[in-house]
Design an enzyme around this catalytic site. Structure first.
Site, PDB file in Angstrom:
ATOM      1  N   ASP A   6       0.812  -1.229   0.142  1.00 17.10           N
ATOM      2  CA  ASP A   6       0.071   0.159   0.135  1.00 17.10           C
ATOM      3  C   ASP A   6       0.833   1.207  -0.146  1.00 17.10           C
ATOM      4  OD1 ASP A   6      -1.827   2.012   0.401  1.00 17.10           O
ATOM      5  OD2 ASP A   6      -2.430   1.257   2.624  1.00 17.10           O
ATOM      6  N   ALA A   7       1.077   1.984  -1.230  1.00 11.87           N
ATOM      7  CA  ALA A   7       1.935   2.983  -1.283  1.00 11.87           C
ATOM      8  C   ALA A   7       1.206   4.274  -0.986  1.00 11.87           C
ATOM      9  CB  ALA A   7       2.643   2.929  -2.723  1.00 11.87           C
ATOM     10  N   GLY A   9       0.468   8.330   0.663  1.00 15.37           N
ATOM     11  CA  GLY A   9       0.789   9.614   0.651  1.00 15.37           C
ATOM     12  C   GLY A   9       2.086   9.912   1.449  1.00 15.37           C
ATOM     13  N   LYS A  13       3.525   0.785   2.893  1.00 14.95           N
ATOM     14  CA  LYS A  13       3.175  -0.354   3.956  1.00 14.95           C
ATOM     15  C   LYS A  13       3.328  -1.700   3.034  1.00 14.95           C
ATOM     16  CE  LYS A  13       0.408   2.490   4.476  1.00 14.95           C
ATOM     17  NZ  LYS A  13       0.477   3.659   4.177  1.00 14.95           N
ATOM     18  N   GLU A  70      -7.871   1.207  -3.726  1.00 15.01           N
ATOM     19  CA  GLU A  70      -7.404   1.036  -2.349  1.00 15.01           C
ATOM     20  C   GLU A  70      -8.601   0.835  -1.317  1.00 15.01           C
ATOM     21  OE1 GLU A  70      -5.841   5.037  -1.921  1.00 15.01           O
ATOM     22  OE2 GLU A  70      -5.396   4.731   0.437  1.00 15.01           O
ATOM     23  N   GLY A 122      -1.452  13.831   8.195  1.00 22.22           N
ATOM     24  CA  GLY A 122      -0.504  15.020   7.281  1.00 22.22           C
ATOM     25  C   GLY A 122      -0.806  16.302   8.225  1.00 22.22           C
ATOM     26  N   TYR A 137       8.873  12.776  13.254  1.00 19.41           N
ATOM     27  CA  TYR A 137       7.754  12.078  13.656  1.00 19.41           C
ATOM     28  C   TYR A 137       7.845  11.573  15.354  1.00 19.41           C
ATOM     29  CZ  TYR A 137       3.397   9.237  14.081  1.00 19.41           C
ATOM     30  OH  TYR A 137       2.282   8.682  14.652  1.00 19.41           O
TER      31      TYR A 137
HETATM   32  P1  ATP Z   1      -3.048   8.126   2.461  1.00 15.83           P
HETATM   33  O1  ATP Z   1      -3.614   7.152   2.806  1.00 15.83           O
HETATM   34  O2  ATP Z   1      -3.646   9.379   3.055  1.00 15.83           O
HETATM   35  O3  ATP Z   1      -2.490   8.238   1.056  1.00 15.83           O
HETATM   36  P2  ATP Z   1      -0.833   6.791   4.120  1.00 15.83           P
HETATM   37  O4  ATP Z   1      -1.284   5.749   3.610  1.00 15.83           O
HETATM   38  O5  ATP Z   1       0.768   7.412   3.607  1.00 15.83           O
HETATM   39  O6  ATP Z   1      -1.638   8.224   3.248  1.00 15.83           O
HETATM   40  P3  ATP Z   1      -0.604   6.259   6.672  1.00 15.83           P
HETATM   41  O7  ATP Z   1       0.581   5.487   6.488  1.00 15.83           O
HETATM   42  O8  ATP Z   1      -1.927   5.541   7.231  1.00 15.83           O
HETATM   43  O9  ATP Z   1      -1.007   7.041   5.567  1.00 15.83           O
HETATM   44  O10 ATP Z   1      -0.317   7.422   7.764  1.00 15.83           O
HETATM   45  C1  ATP Z   1       0.595   8.469   7.645  1.00 15.83           C
HETATM   46  C2  ATP Z   1       0.770   9.119   8.752  1.00 15.83           C
HETATM   47  O11 ATP Z   1       1.220   8.058  10.034  1.00 15.83           O
HETATM   48  C3  ATP Z   1       1.699  10.211   8.935  1.00 15.83           C
HETATM   49  O12 ATP Z   1       0.931  11.543   8.658  1.00 15.83           O
HETATM   50  C4  ATP Z   1       2.018  10.538  10.432  1.00 15.83           C
HETATM   51  O13 ATP Z   1       1.269  11.171  11.107  1.00 15.83           O
HETATM   52  C5  ATP Z   1       1.892   8.983  11.050  1.00 15.83           C
HETATM   53  N1  ATP Z   1       3.214   8.206  11.010  1.00 15.83           N
HETATM   54  C6  ATP Z   1       3.442   7.245  11.750  1.00 15.83           C
HETATM   55  N2  ATP Z   1       4.575   6.879  11.717  1.00 15.83           N
HETATM   56  C7  ATP Z   1       5.428   7.499  10.957  1.00 15.83           C
HETATM   57  C8  ATP Z   1       6.829   7.661  10.491  1.00 15.83           C
HETATM   58  N3  ATP Z   1       7.783   6.844  10.810  1.00 15.83           N
HETATM   59  N4  ATP Z   1       7.061   8.753   9.622  1.00 15.83           N
HETATM   60  C9  ATP Z   1       6.437   9.571   9.284  1.00 15.83           C
HETATM   61  N5  ATP Z   1       4.867   9.557   9.754  1.00 15.83           N
HETATM   62  C10 ATP Z   1       4.663   8.610  10.409  1.00 15.83           C
HETATM   63 MG    MG Z   2      -2.993   5.169   3.162  1.00 13.63          MG
END
Ligand code: ATP
Ligand code: MG
Length: 265
Positions: A6-7, A9, A13, A70, A122, A137
């Site tokens: 899951d890439a 913003g 993951k 997604e 964000g 973070y």
């Molecule tokens: P979207 O689904 O909106 O495109 P994303 O899938 O990248 O974004 P998540 O990975 O679920 O989003 O969550 C991102 C958030 O997790 C960041 O904005 C921050 O608040 C938090 N976070 C947790 N660990 C970290 C880290 N190691 N570095 C940066 N942010 C982190």
């Molecule tokens: Mg996401």
């Protein structure tokens, strides 16, 4: 080997599954080229990708990949994790608090999008930086833990000042609404960041609760990396959800739902 990605913003993951053994790994989205390099060193794997950066990642790797939608992938992953944790919900709202927040209604059969808000991870990072100049973070979430919101947030009881309140006096009346009444005090970074977690947590919960009422369910499943190492945000969301009469759920590795689900949908 199966690899689900899951890439998003902010974070990428990655879930791998080999012989019923599952591993979880996260990368920063700014490291997407490194993720591609790692994938390009793997000879053979079933790779599925979802998320906003899926198209770009697909374009820079040698493998033929499966692309999944997604929201469908996230729903599929949540269903798998709920089942594995013996949590049985006929209907629920799931709130994915990622970079932004996306809110969905789910049944045993499918999901539909119910709304969203720009308050999310964000906002924690961006507004957190504007308030404190902290961009790391871990430092951000650790600093927030010891914060006190009292001088920053205006509660209902602050307005009613001892008079009988029509709703709980401890509810927030105005996030950041108490600042000017305490203008001669200091506002340490910890307090600023605790108030930031407050506005994000309360906004996410409010929008989720409205969706739950609209779709007539009592369950809200919260996922997304924004809750990782951020117990303060988690507690605000749990307390406020319960206060409003709903059942909050967090699942272990819930932030990997999209990556896991992309393998199976
Ligand atoms: P979207 O689904 O909106 O495109 P994303 O899938 O990248 O974004 P998540 O990975 O679920 O989003 O969550 C991102 C958030 O997790 C960041 O904005 C921050 O608040 C938090 N976070 C947790 N660990 C970290 C880290 N190691 N570095 C940066 N942010 C982190
Ligand atoms: Mg996401």
């Amino acid at each position: 080997m199966k690899i689900g990605i899951d890439a998003g913003g902010t974070l990428i993951k990655v879930v791998t599954e080999t012989n019923n053994k599952r591993t979880f790994k996260k990368w920063l989205t700014t490291q997407i080229d490194q993720v591609a390099e790692w994938l390009n060193h793997i000879d053979k794997a079933d790779i599925s990708i979802t998320g906003g950066k899926a198209q770009y990642l697909d374009s820079i790797i040698k493998h033929n990949v499966k692309r999944s939608i997604e929201f469908e992938a996230t729903y599929t992953g949540i269903q798998i994790l709920l089942k594995e944790h013996d949590i049985h919900l006929d209907t629920y709202i799931f709130s994915n608090v990622g970079t932004g927040t996306s809110i969905h209604y789910a049944t045993a059969q499918n999901q539909e999008r119910a709304g969203g808000t720009g308050a999310g991870g964000g906002m924690i990072q961006g507004l957190g930086y504007l308030l404190t100049q902290i961009s790391d973070y871990e430092e951000l979430v650790q600093t927030a833990i010891n914060g006190d919101r009292d001088k920053i947030d205006l509660k209902v009881k602050h307005i009613y000042k001892g008079d009988k309140t029509p709703i709980s006096g401890d509810l927030t009346a105005a996030n950041f609404g108490h600042v000017l009444q305490n203008i001669h005090d200091d506002f340490p970074n910890a307090d600023r960041l605790a108030a930031l977690m407050g506005i994000v947590g309360e906004t996410v919960t409010t929008v989720s609760i409205h969706a739950a009422k609209q779709f007539k369910t009592e369950n809200v499943v919260y996922i997304g990396s924004s809750f990782v190492n951020n117990d303060l945000l988690r507690n605000i969301v749990v307390d406020y959800t319960i206060l409003r009469g709903l059942n909050p759920y967090f699942i272990e590795n819930g932030e990997f739902s999209g990556a896991l689900g992309s393998i199976y949908c």
